[in-house]
Design an enzyme around this catalytic site. Structure first.
Site, PDB file in Angstrom:
ATOM      1  N   GLY A  54       0.963  -0.743  -0.053  1.00 54.32           N
ATOM      2  CA  GLY A  54      -0.148  -0.254   0.095  1.00 54.32           C
ATOM      3  C   GLY A  54       0.896   1.374   0.064  1.00 54.32           C
ATOM      4  O   GLY A  54       2.311   1.075   0.418  1.00 54.32           O
ATOM      5  N   CYS A  81       5.113  -5.969   1.793  1.00 51.89           N
ATOM      6  CA  CYS A  81       6.130  -4.945   1.695  1.00 51.89           C
ATOM      7  C   CYS A  81       5.422  -4.040   3.040  1.00 51.89           C
ATOM      8  O   CYS A  81       5.520  -4.451   4.063  1.00 51.89           O
ATOM      9  CB  CYS A  81       5.074  -4.493   0.511  1.00 51.89           C
ATOM     10  SG  CYS A  81       6.639  -2.258   0.172  1.00 51.89           S
ATOM     11  N   TYR A  82       3.922  -3.352   2.689  1.00 53.79           N
ATOM     12  CA  TYR A  82       3.369  -2.233   3.865  1.00 53.79           C
ATOM     13  C   TYR A  82       2.359  -3.833   4.293  1.00 53.79           C
ATOM     14  O   TYR A  82       2.872  -3.603   6.218  1.00 53.79           O
ATOM     15  CB  TYR A  82       2.300  -1.730   3.398  1.00 53.79           C
ATOM     16  CG  TYR A  82       1.312  -1.004   3.800  1.00 53.79           C
ATOM     17  CD1 TYR A  82       1.701   0.877   4.401  1.00 53.79           C
ATOM     18  CD2 TYR A  82       0.440  -1.541   4.606  1.00 53.79           C
ATOM     19  CE1 TYR A  82       1.002   0.700   5.230  1.00 53.79           C
ATOM     20  CE2 TYR A  82      -1.106  -0.786   5.842  1.00 53.79           C
ATOM     21  CZ  TYR A  82      -0.386   0.360   6.488  1.00 53.79           C
ATOM     22  OH  TYR A  82      -0.989   0.820   7.345  1.00 53.79           O
ATOM     23  N   HIS A 169       8.315  -7.345  -3.403  1.00 53.62           N
ATOM     24  CA  HIS A 169       6.841  -8.097  -3.962  1.00 53.62           C
ATOM     25  C   HIS A 169       7.006  -9.425  -4.873  1.00 53.62           C
ATOM     26  O   HIS A 169       7.364  -9.319  -6.036  1.00 53.62           O
ATOM     27  CB  HIS A 169       6.032  -6.780  -4.657  1.00 53.62           C
ATOM     28  CG  HIS A 169       5.790  -5.343  -3.945  1.00 53.62           C
ATOM     29  ND1 HIS A 169       4.583  -5.344  -4.127  1.00 53.62           N
ATOM     30  CD2 HIS A 169       6.578  -4.422  -3.714  1.00 53.62           C
ATOM     31  CE1 HIS A 169       4.037  -3.983  -3.433  1.00 53.62           C
ATOM     32  NE2 HIS A 169       5.745  -3.529  -3.110  1.00 53.62           N
ATOM     33  N   GLU A 171       5.199 -10.910  -6.055  1.00 50.03           N
ATOM     34  CA  GLU A 171       3.214 -10.976  -7.274  1.00 50.03           C
ATOM     35  C   GLU A 171       3.848 -10.347  -7.708  1.00 50.03           C
ATOM     36  O   GLU A 171       3.506 -11.219  -9.071  1.00 50.03           O
ATOM     37  CB  GLU A 171       1.873 -10.932  -6.273  1.00 50.03           C
ATOM     38  CG  GLU A 171       2.309  -9.049  -6.245  1.00 50.03           C
ATOM     39  CD  GLU A 171       2.974  -7.988  -4.812  1.00 50.03           C
ATOM     40  OE1 GLU A 171       2.313  -7.470  -4.910  1.00 50.03           O
ATOM     41  OE2 GLU A 171       3.704  -9.320  -4.710  1.00 50.03           O
ATOM     42  N   GLY A 224     -21.741 -10.677 -28.249  1.00 49.55           N
ATOM     43  CA  GLY A 224     -21.345 -11.843 -29.221  1.00 49.55           C
ATOM     44  C   GLY A 224     -19.783 -11.206 -28.096  1.00 49.55           C
ATOM     45  O   GLY A 224     -18.502 -12.008 -28.522  1.00 49.55           O
ATOM     46  N   ASP A 227     -17.404 -12.102 -22.354  1.00 48.20           N
ATOM     47  CA  ASP A 227     -18.083 -11.913 -20.704  1.00 48.20           C
ATOM     48  C   ASP A 227     -19.661 -12.232 -21.174  1.00 48.20           C
ATOM     49  O   ASP A 227     -20.095 -13.488 -20.717  1.00 48.20           O
ATOM     50  CB  ASP A 227     -17.748 -10.649 -20.376  1.00 48.20           C
ATOM     51  CG  ASP A 227     -16.196 -10.477 -20.399  1.00 48.20           C
ATOM     52  OD1 ASP A 227     -15.896 -11.866 -19.886  1.00 48.20           O
ATOM     53  OD2 ASP A 227     -15.469  -8.681 -20.001  1.00 48.20           O
ATOM     54  N   LYS A 369     -10.797 -12.168 -15.648  1.00 50.54           N
ATOM     55  CA  LYS A 369     -10.794 -12.429 -17.156  1.00 50.54           C
ATOM     56  C   LYS A 369     -10.191 -13.187 -17.847  1.00 50.54           C
ATOM     57  O   LYS A 369     -10.877 -14.328 -19.006  1.00 50.54           O
ATOM     58  CB  LYS A 369      -9.665 -10.923 -17.496  1.00 50.54           C
ATOM     59  CG  LYS A 369     -10.238 -11.026 -19.580  1.00 50.54           C
ATOM     60  CD  LYS A 369     -12.005 -10.385 -19.440  1.00 50.54           C
ATOM     61  CE  LYS A 369     -12.068 -10.176 -21.712  1.00 50.54           C
ATOM     62  NZ  LYS A 369     -13.217  -9.748 -21.310  1.00 50.54           N
TER      63      LYS A 369
END
Length: 513
Positions: A54, A81-82, A169, A171, A224, A227, A369
């Protein structure tokens, strides 16, 4: 019930990345606000908790801090981190402003190779740092696990309580073996299996949809796109004939889009499909409109009017289904300095009016997604739909600069189809975020067949992106660009010049309008 890792969001721009990394480990993750009560977290029966990074300092007066009781839930906790600084704030450590900030690549030296986080990893790792504060005193009963040149406490551990803190980090892609660190946390430390798969999700989602809908009818606006297409296939798997899809042709679609949607969903899936050809109405509404924002408003209002009338013709239904995704429902954490809070999406047509008395069904609301695409394949949708590139809500209207007319759309649609055809033939279409054509309101002199021409100019836009928030232009091969240009100028009447857009986002946007 899925095994769950809870992520508390302290306003990091990487929080969603953490969630996705966990799901890549075939483990379900959910993001909650940093101040979510410990009792609410406990009710989810999490296998572990991750405290995100953060933009704040834990020693600041208005610092975002969690419910202290989370440390008494008896589950492993990983602070990033934070998040590691939160350990210090609550468990007896100290955080101060660093004399030297630590941003970018760094080298991590693992001091304790028995630490579960670094299982099967080498003694030195490349990591990515992004912090100005640093831990200057360990929290009570923590030990040092790893260091960097600028931090004596780059990784720390409370062995008995299974608390871990990382100043870097894991990630982000700039920590090349960070995924293995996260995998070690969720599997080795938290004891999670690998139960989060699209096959298991289908079974779970079908049960939930049936429980919510019962015997009532559901209406879905089918565009179309990926999603709505996946949502339609999933709902049809769950409730069959209780689903009616409404497909509105606004005249702003890509080549053969209306035919493909009707063929895939109407003929192949046997879904009740109500086709509404509103091309004439949209062209009438757009006549004389040149301002991009006005175009969007006109299209949005027209769509709502058409869809509202279509739902009445579809007959009584209690539920309206939408292809809402997880990033759309994650509650924003309004923390000063949080870059993620500043990013807004503005390319979709507006939502439906409140006077439409439907209850919502959102079968994709816990998916990212990439997971939606995997779900689509699991449900038997063709790759051409599942992996099709993003398309703006207002359609070709925002790629036809200036006034939108049927003649200009005909030119743009054919040219765009050539771009897509050649990208697919080259094998680059599914490796690129977006590739499309833009018809410019610019005419220039040309020579075609020994005759002078004065025709329109077409721009080719190809960009690479992870989420559409930022993008870089793609260095397409010269021979591919040459082939696209030759085909367009030879096959599409009204065009005599093709140009390439070399603008990244920022400063430009992906779409031109």
């Amino acid at each position: 019930m899925n095994e769950t890792i809870v992520i508390l969001d302290f306003g990091s721009q990487y929080t969603q990345v953490i969630a996705r990394r966990i799901r890549e480990c075939s483990v379900y993750s959910t993001i909650l606000r940093y101040d979510t009560p410990a009792a609410k977290i406990a009710a989810l029966k999490p296998k572990g908790i991750i405290l995100s990074g953060g933009p704040s300092s834990v020693y600041a007066k208005d610092a975002p801090l969690p419910d202290k009781a989370i440390f008494k839930l008896g589950v492993p906790v990983l602070g990033i981190c934070y998040g590691v600084q939160v350990f210090a704030q609550f468990l007896g450590g100290r955080v101060e402003k660093g004399q030297k900030r630590e941003y970018g690549k760094g080298t991590l030296t693992v001091a304790d190779k028995k630490c579960a986080l670094f299982k099967h990893l080498p003694g030195q790792l490349q990591v990515w740092n992004s912090h100005g504060d640093k831990l200057t005193r360990l929290p009570k009963d923590f030990v040092v696990v790893a260091t960097t040149d600028n931090s004596d406490y780059a990784a720390i551990e409370h062995t008995q309580r299974k608390f871990f803190g990382l100043q870097f980090h894991p990630e982000v892609v700039h920590t090349p073996r960070g995924r293995e660190i996260i995998s070690n946390f969720v599997h080795s430390v938290c004891g999670c299996g690998k139960n989060w798969t699209m096959r298991s999700y289908v079974e779970q989602a079908v049960e939930e949809i049936r429980a919510q809908v019962g015997r009532e009818r559901v209406i879905l606006g089918l565009s179309g796109g990926v999603d709505s297409s996946v949502a339609a296939a999933l709902l049809h798997r769950a409730i069959g004939g209780q689903l009616t899809c409404i497909f509105v042709n606004n005249g702003l679609l890509r080549a053969r889009e209306a035919e493909v949607v009707q063929e895939v969903f109407g003929k192949n899936f046997k879904i009740k499909l109500q086709y509404e050809d509103a091309t004439a109405l949209f062209m009438k509404k757009l006549k004389g409109v040149t301002d991009p924002e006005q175009k969007r408003k006109v299209i949005g209002k027209a769509f709502i009017d058409v869809f509202q009338s279509a739902t009445k013709r579809a007959g009584r239904a209690k539920f309206l289904a939408q292809g809402t995704l997880y990033p759309d429902v994650i509650e924003s954490v309004p923390i000063a300095g949080n870059p993620a809070a500043m990013i807004k999406s503005h390319h979709n047509v507006g939502g439906l009016p409140k006077n439409m008395k439907f209850q919502l069904v959102e079968p994709l609301r816990c998916l990212f997604k990439d997971e939606v695409r995997l779900l689509g394949l699991e449900l038997g949708l063709p790759k051409e739909i599942v992996y099709r590139q993003p398309f703006p809500g207002p359609g070709l209207a925002v790629r036809c600069l200036g006034e939108v007319t049927p003649d200009k759309l005909k030119v743009l649609r054919r040219a765009d189809a050539i771009v897509v055809e050649e990208m697919k033939a080259s094998g680059l279409y599914y490796k690129t975020w977006q590739t499309f054509a833009v018809l410019l309101p610019v005419r220039s002199v040309g020579v075609q067949g020994d005759e002078r021409t004065y025709d329109w100019t077409l721009a080719i836009r190809a960009v690479e992106s992870q989420d559409g928030m930022t993008a870089d232009w793609v260095r397409l091969p010269y021979d591919l660009l040459e082939k696209i240009s030759l085909r367009i100028t030879n096959e599409v009447r009204g065009l005599n010049r093709v140009v390439l857009d070399l603008t990244s986002k920022p400063p430009g946007t992906i779409e031109w309008e």
